[in-house]
Motif scaffolding. Sequence first.
Motif, PDB file in Angstrom:
ATOM      1  N   LYS A  27       0.828  -1.211   0.000  1.00  0.00           N
ATOM      2  CA  LYS A  27       0.000   0.000   0.000  1.00  0.00           C
ATOM      3  C   LYS A  27       0.861   1.260   0.000  1.00  0.00           C
ATOM      4  CE  LYS A  27      -3.756  -2.463   0.264  1.00  0.00           C
ATOM      5  NZ  LYS A  27      -3.135  -3.779   0.114  1.00  0.00           N
ATOM      6  N   ASP A  28       2.197   1.088  -0.012  1.00  0.00           N
ATOM      7  CA  ASP A  28       3.105   2.230  -0.052  1.00  0.00           C
ATOM      8  C   ASP A  28       3.009   2.908  -1.427  1.00  0.00           C
ATOM      9  OD1 ASP A  28       5.934   3.417  -0.754  1.00  0.00           O
ATOM     10  OD2 ASP A  28       5.858   3.306   1.429  1.00  0.00           O
ATOM     11  N   LYS A  29       2.893   4.225  -1.441  1.00  0.00           N
ATOM     12  CA  LYS A  29       2.682   4.953  -2.701  1.00  0.00           C
ATOM     13  C   LYS A  29       3.826   4.737  -3.685  1.00  0.00           C
ATOM     14  CE  LYS A  29      -0.270   8.578  -0.748  1.00  0.00           C
ATOM     15  NZ  LYS A  29      -0.437  10.036  -0.478  1.00  0.00           N
ATOM     16  N   LYS A  30       5.064   4.694  -3.185  1.00  0.00           N
ATOM     17  CA  LYS A  30       6.203   4.484  -4.081  1.00  0.00           C
ATOM     18  C   LYS A  30       6.150   3.086  -4.694  1.00  0.00           C
ATOM     19  CE  LYS A  30       9.244   5.331  -0.940  1.00  0.00           C
ATOM     20  NZ  LYS A  30      10.560   5.472  -0.265  1.00  0.00           N
ATOM     21  N   ASP A  31       5.804   2.102  -3.878  1.00  0.00           N
ATOM     22  CA  ASP A  31       5.708   0.725  -4.386  1.00  0.00           C
ATOM     23  C   ASP A  31       4.604   0.595  -5.424  1.00  0.00           C
ATOM     24  OD1 ASP A  31       7.722   0.086  -2.616  1.00  0.00           O
ATOM     25  OD2 ASP A  31       6.385  -0.823  -1.128  1.00  0.00           O
ATOM     26  N   ILE A  32       3.473   1.246  -5.157  1.00  0.00           N
ATOM     27  CA  ILE A  32       2.343   1.184  -6.090  1.00  0.00           C
ATOM     28  C   ILE A  32       2.752   1.709  -7.459  1.00  0.00           C
ATOM     29  CG2 ILE A  32       0.062   2.148  -6.599  1.00  0.00           C
ATOM     30  CD1 ILE A  32      -0.502   2.074  -3.572  1.00  0.00           C
TER      31      ILE A  32
END
Length: 427
Positions: free
Chosen positions: A211-216
């Motif tokens: 759910k991390d924005k960078k991972d997404i």
Amino acid sequence: MKLQRPKGTNDILPGESEKWQFVEETMRLVFSDYHFSEIRTPIFEHYEVISRSVGDTTDIVTKEMYDFYDKGERHITLRPEGTAPVVRSFVENKKFAPEVQKPFKVYYTGPMFRYERPQAGRLREFHQIGVENFGSKNPATDVETIAMAKAFFDQLGVQNIKLVINSLGDSETRQTYREALITYLEVHLDNLSEDSKRRLHENPLRVLDSKDKKDIEIVKDAPSILDFLTDASQQHFSDVKTMLASLEIPYQVDQNMVRGLDYYNDTIFEFMTDINGRELTICGGGRYDSLVSYFDGPDTPGFGFGLGIERLLLVLDEQGVVLPLEQALDVYVVVLGAGANVAGLKLVQSLRDQGYAVERDFLDRKIKQQFKSAEEFGAKTIITLGETEVETGHITVKNNTTRKAIETQLDAIQTDFDPVFSEVMVD
């Protein structure tokens, strides 16, 4: 020290518990139509039942399990999910035996426990509804079970539900895809979250669920597992889509969707709904064909799903769905004076023995207060019983809405109240 409930738990009080009962009763009615039977497993299990099956690298095992050593130095955990305990029971009780009808289909409901930050619809003690279906690899089993979940939501009145599906393929698929995904993610290693860096070589598919924005942002361009499906898995997924279409169940394919547990293969799915412009998952599950053998049982395919009752009730409330909770009393007995106390007790019990829902006054309150209670309880009829009525044996039964009144004998209604009740309730 002020005694309060532990953080992350809730008291389910009257007024709310009726909603739970309605959801559970709907569950039993719908699931029984699909020939599922109820199973009840212990609230705690041996630690290995969960850690081995769910996966040693999952957040459930590494961060969220309530585990402890009991007085016999056995490593015990409160169950964090329902599938592994049911599979353990399936194997231990030899429900794989030839004489047991297949598929073996069960449902359950009860409390689960995970140590995480409490939030709306997600508590440390939460309650789950789940189903497990053992013995069939037929894609029709996948679709029928998905259809049952949809029927349950439709029966409750959940609005704007959306079905999302994906395939995780078989073991060959995942091994090939795992290598391709690691190769892709390693290029972006410096920009991954700390959790995803840890998961990269332990369980890279879990990075897709971050759910991390960078991972997404990174996984948007990751290779798709659907491009790595073996012929058998590709056919299974194709059949599932064809069968969903045949039942006119709309769906979307999300190639980056994974489930939070390690035991899934081939079909996985989630039902989502929209709450205030935000998509919320209300149900998830899929196929797990290796889990029974993992518990030293014979190779047995499985398919199931789980959903949280707290989250489901939150969704119903947010969507303004009013559950049909009928709590009205049939009779409220107004008891006036000490001389009517015993007679009131006998009258109330005789009416209950005849199948009526009845309440009475126990606090020797004034008649006006008792009538107010009858209104608050939604009583259909009122019987006033004072010392005079006890002496004469004559009483009045009154319709609490129309005010229609019928005079009758106390002895008569203690034997057979049906004629009087029917007459007084007629408009």
